[in-house]
Design an enzyme around this catalytic site. Structure first.
Site: not given
Ligand code: PGA
Length: 252
Positions: A234-235, A167, A10, A97
């Site tokens: 993620g999103g 990723e 999240w 990130e």
């Molecule tokens: P996303 O993010 O599905 O929004 O691309 C994936 C993640 O950062 O784990």
């Protein structure tokens, strides 16, 4: 055979109340599914509350990050023991990130992985290349280097509970997922690397999970690949219907 794992990260979204609403909807939507391990990584502030809401379901929880010390004067940090005590069984480590915005080096990722294992948390270690590295043909060397340094010093027993999340940074939050074939190739190389460096029973059990713009409309083709068994979302994990559709993926 392990169940496929679908994890929702999240990130820095949802207040406690918003997170509770989301999880209540999601629980209802996926209540009949027991063939998938579903893991949610809410912000730290919601974990305790959400752990009560999922207590009688099969949904498991993850921290989005962890510090490697057990306790002490480390303002703003959260230990692996604290995550365990709030009901987490997994922790995401080295998300791009964290690496890009908060200075998580390979060495820190390694310390966090050790701390997680010591506390009985299952690490989900994220690796992946930038667009520049991809275009320069450096995907595999980048990813392999990150994995070797992240796993340094971990015993084979600990590796059995490990998940590696591939990723590609250029695919995160961009709506531009890696193609199933590209992701498959990287997953396959990661599996080969694990077989080269670790005993085969550990190498076989390590989950290799794809993340980067996973959505309801691409999950089926990703999961149809022989070496893609799991996804980190993620999103799309912030919308109960979308995440539920991802959990109900159909692989051929
Ligand atoms: P996303 O993010 O599905 O929004 O691309 C994936 C993640 O950062 O784990």
């Amino acid at each position: 055979m392990q169940k496929p794992l679908i994890a929702g990260n999240w990130k820095m979204n949802t207040t406690v109340h918003e997170g509770a609403d989301l999880v209540i909807k999601l629980r209802e939507l996926i209540k009949s599914i027991d063939s998938v391990d579903v893991v949610l990584a809410p912000p730290f502030t919601s974990i305790q509350h959400i752990s009560h809401l999922v207590a009688d379901s099969s949904i498991q929880l993850a921290g989005q990050n962890v510090f490697w010390k057990e306790d002490g004067a480390y303002t703003g940090e959260v230990s692996a023991q604290m995550l365990r005590a709030t009901g987490c069984s997994y922790v995401i480590i080295g998300h791009s990130e964290r690496r890009e915005l908060f200075g998580d080096t390979d060495d820190r990722v390694n310390k966090k992985a050790h701390a997680a294992v010591r506390a009985g948390l299952k690490p989900i270690i994220c690796v992946g290349e930038t667009l520049e590295e991809k275009e320069a043909g450096r995907t595999l060397s980048k990813v392999k280097g990150q994995i070797m340094r992240a796993l340094a010093g971990l015993k084979a027993g600990a590796l059995k509970e490990l998940t590696i999340a591939y990723e590609p940074i250029w695919a995160i939050g961009t709506g531009q997922s890696a193609t199933p074939e590209t992701a498959e190739e990287v997953h396959n190389s990661i599996r080969e690397l694990l077989y080269e460096d670790y005993d085969s029973s550990a190498a076989k059990r390590i989950r290799i999970i794809y993340g980067g713009s996973v959505k309801p409309d691409n999950i089926d083709s990703l999961m149809a690949m022989p070496n893609i068994d799991d996804a980190l979302v993620g999103g799309a994990s912030l919308k109960a219907e979308d995440f539920a559709r991802i959990v109900r993926f159909e692989s051929t």
